[in-house]
Design an enzyme around this catalytic site. Structure first.
Site, PDB file in Angstrom:
ATOM      1  N   ASP A 166      -3.233   2.998  -4.274  1.00 30.47           N
ATOM      2  CA  ASP A 166      -1.852   3.780  -4.040  1.00 30.47           C
ATOM      3  C   ASP A 166      -2.160   5.207  -4.598  1.00 30.47           C
ATOM      4  OD1 ASP A 166      -0.642   1.690  -2.790  1.00 30.47           O
ATOM      5  OD2 ASP A 166       0.192   0.916  -4.887  1.00 30.47           O
TER       6      ASP A 166
ATOM      7  N   SER B 163       4.737  -3.439  -9.091  1.00 37.60           N
ATOM      8  CA  SER B 163       3.919  -4.604  -8.718  1.00 37.60           C
ATOM      9  C   SER B 163       4.540  -5.671  -9.851  1.00 37.60           C
ATOM     10  CB  SER B 163       2.542  -4.616  -8.748  1.00 37.60           C
ATOM     11  OG  SER B 163       2.100  -3.800  -7.588  1.00 37.60           O
TER      12      SER B 163
ATOM     13  N   LYS C 162      -0.085   2.203   5.061  1.00 40.43           N
ATOM     14  CA  LYS C 162       0.845   2.193   4.125  1.00 40.43           C
ATOM     15  C   LYS C 162       2.235   2.858   4.515  1.00 40.43           C
ATOM     16  CE  LYS C 162      -1.777   0.236   1.286  1.00 40.43           C
ATOM     17  NZ  LYS C 162      -1.408  -1.043   0.529  1.00 40.43           N
TER      18      LYS C 162
HETATM   19  C1  S3P Z   1       0.787  -4.133  -3.843  1.00 47.16           C
HETATM   20  C2  S3P Z   1      -0.367  -4.289  -3.413  1.00 47.16           C
HETATM   21  C3  S3P Z   1      -0.751  -3.038  -2.634  1.00 47.16           C
HETATM   22  C4  S3P Z   1      -0.002  -1.961  -2.784  1.00 47.16           C
HETATM   23  C5  S3P Z   1       1.390  -1.918  -3.018  1.00 47.16           C
HETATM   24  C6  S3P Z   1       1.889  -2.977  -3.826  1.00 47.16           C
HETATM   25  C7  S3P Z   1       1.367  -5.237  -4.806  1.00 47.16           C
HETATM   26  O1  S3P Z   1      -0.757  -3.467  -1.204  1.00 47.16           O
HETATM   27  O2  S3P Z   1      -0.621  -0.740  -1.867  1.00 47.16           O
HETATM   28  O3  S3P Z   1       1.864  -0.594  -3.358  1.00 47.16           O
HETATM   29  O4  S3P Z   1       2.391  -5.201  -5.501  1.00 47.16           O
HETATM   30  O5  S3P Z   1       0.928  -6.406  -4.612  1.00 47.16           O
HETATM   31  P1  S3P Z   1      -1.986  -4.196  -0.510  1.00 47.16           P
HETATM   32  O6  S3P Z   1      -2.120  -5.346  -1.475  1.00 47.16           O
HETATM   33  O7  S3P Z   1      -1.331  -4.666   0.767  1.00 47.16           O
HETATM   34  O8  S3P Z   1      -2.976  -3.306  -0.354  1.00 47.16           O
END
Ligand code: S3P
Length: 435
Positions: free
Chosen positions: A316, A22, A343
């Protein structure tokens, strides 16, 4: 590719994990729209973050690989400035973060761009991003009533909106904050629950006018300053080794320099509630993000309940948490997690199906899972469903199950963690350094 794993007598080692996915996406994208050059070290090694870099290159951003030196790991130099109309469609591959954050950014740019992805990404909900971007004034179109990729975006002329988000999604929040950087007036977002706040932290460090007040986040247009980032190790990758260690009867694993931002570290909260022995050492702040070395050891686990506001903080990690629940005394319940259905796979369905092949007692709920801990799994052949986190959870299950576990489609781990299978072999042989 198939991988076959058996349970070793002992699990031990000290691991350096890939950079946080992220934070890597954000460091690359935000610096691409800042004016000046920044370096991003320990950039995540997986295919998802590579997709962000290739989209940025196609938008005219100079991205240069820099090798390790002066005590710093390898990374990229990103020369930010204006984005340019791409010559071809952009592919986000398997990466939801790439597609949603880029959609928000491109909504602020007055040229045509078309975003697509692999079959999994083309089936994931994009309407949640498209609808508010259209409210802001962007022209965004997608398949099936503007809900699915490919997305065609002709941006520019945005106006800030006040918007109540229907889901606690950091991807949606970040997409709208990025669009807000190019909009007239203020963009105000009300979240139903907290989600990871890497965007808010990084935008603030880059001089953006971001205001956070409880669950409300607001941003105004403004120029970003480039910022050098050393990305901490990814807690979502670390979670596999934490669960491996706490479930195995003879284990001690250390993972170094892991990001423990409270909006990401729900897995630590849940595992500790289960009685997991996990300690944080060398706690420090690195580039505005809290970081620590984590040490996990064999533990006597008890069941827990995971629901409500905790879900977005470990979204996650539910696959590997379900695995831990198989080794906990009692019945663990996960609720309020219907987001898992959209997901990389329908994770409530795929977790249930694949753990059942290994003899686990798991029931799927519309919004969660019920896992009755039996304390044992039996090796079998199971499938990744093209989902990196499923593949890795099943690999760890193989370290804990009797007999042999074969994971089909194991190569998909490289979406977020290319060295996963190598690291698995090294902790199983105790060759990953002193824990
Ligand atoms: C992420 C947010 C999450 C997560 C993804 C990465 C991010 O998704 O599941 O693997 O980097 O902002 P959501 O915010 O849509 O739940």
């Amino acid at each position: 590719m198939d991988r076959t794993v058996a349970s070793p007598r002992r699990l031990q080692g000290s691991l350096v994990l890939p950079g946080d996915k992220s934070i890597s996406h954000r460091a690359a994208l935000f610096n691409a729209i800042a004016h000046g050059t920044a370096t991003v070290r320990n950039y995540a090694t997986g295919a998802d973050c590579a997709a962000t870099l290739s989209c940025l290159r196609a938008l005219g951003v100079a991205v240069r690989r820099i090798e390790a030196g002066d005590g710093e790991g390898p990374g990229y130099a990103i020369a930010g400035g204006e984005l340019h109309e791409p010559l071809d469609i952009l592919s986000a591959a398997n990466s939801g973060t790439t597609m949603r954050l880029l959609a928000g950014t491109l909504a602020g740019h007055p040229f045509l761009s078309i975003l697509t992805g692999d079959r999994s990404l083309r089936s994931r909900p994009m309407g949640r991003v498209v609808a508010p971007l259209r409210l802001m004034g962007a022209q965004v179109q997608g398949r099936q009533g503007n809900t699915l990729a490919p997305l065609a975006i002709r941006g520019g002329g945005l106006k800030g909106i006040e918007y109540t988000m229907p889901v606690a999604s950091a991807q949606l929040k970040s997409a709208l904050l990025l669009a807000g950087l190019f909009a007239e007036g203020e963009t105000v977002l009300h979240q139903p629950a907290a989600s990871r706040d890497h965007t808010e932290r990084m935008l603030e460090a880059m001089g953006a006018s971001v205001r956070c007040d409880g669950l409300t986040v607001a941003v105004r247009a403004g120029q970003l300053r480039p910022v050098d980032v050393t990305v901490p190790a990814d807690i979502s990758s670390a979670a596999f080794w934490l669960v491996a260690a706490v479930c195995h009867p003879q284990a001690r694993i250390r993972v170094l320099g892991v990001g423990v931002n409270p909006t990401r570290a729900g897995i630590l909260t849940a595992l500790r509630a289960m009685g997991a022995r996990i300690t944080l050492e060398n706690q420090r702040v690195q580039g505005g993000e809290p970081v620590a070395d984590l040490v996990a050891e064999s533990s006597d686990l008890v069941a827990t309940e995971v629901d409500g506001d905790l879900i977005p903080l470990l979204i996650d990690e539910v696959p590997v948490l379900a695995l831990a629940a198989c080794f906990a005394r009692g019945t663990t319940t996960v609720r309020d997690a219907s987001e898992l259905r959209v997901k990389e796979s329908d994770r409530l369905a795929t977790i249930t199906r694949e753990l059942a092949r290994l003899g686990a007692d798991v029931t799927e709920l519309p919004d969660g899972l019920v896992v009755r801990g039996t304390g044992r799994l039996a090796g079998a052949t199971c499938r990744s469903h093209g989902d990196h986190r499923l593949a890795m959870m099943l690999g760890v299950a193989g370290l804990l199950a009797s007999g042999q576990t074969t994971v089909q489609g194991a190569q998909v781990a490289s979406v977020s963690y290319p060295a996963f299978w190598e690291h698995l072999a090294s902790v199983a042989q105790g060759s990953a350094g002193a824990p």
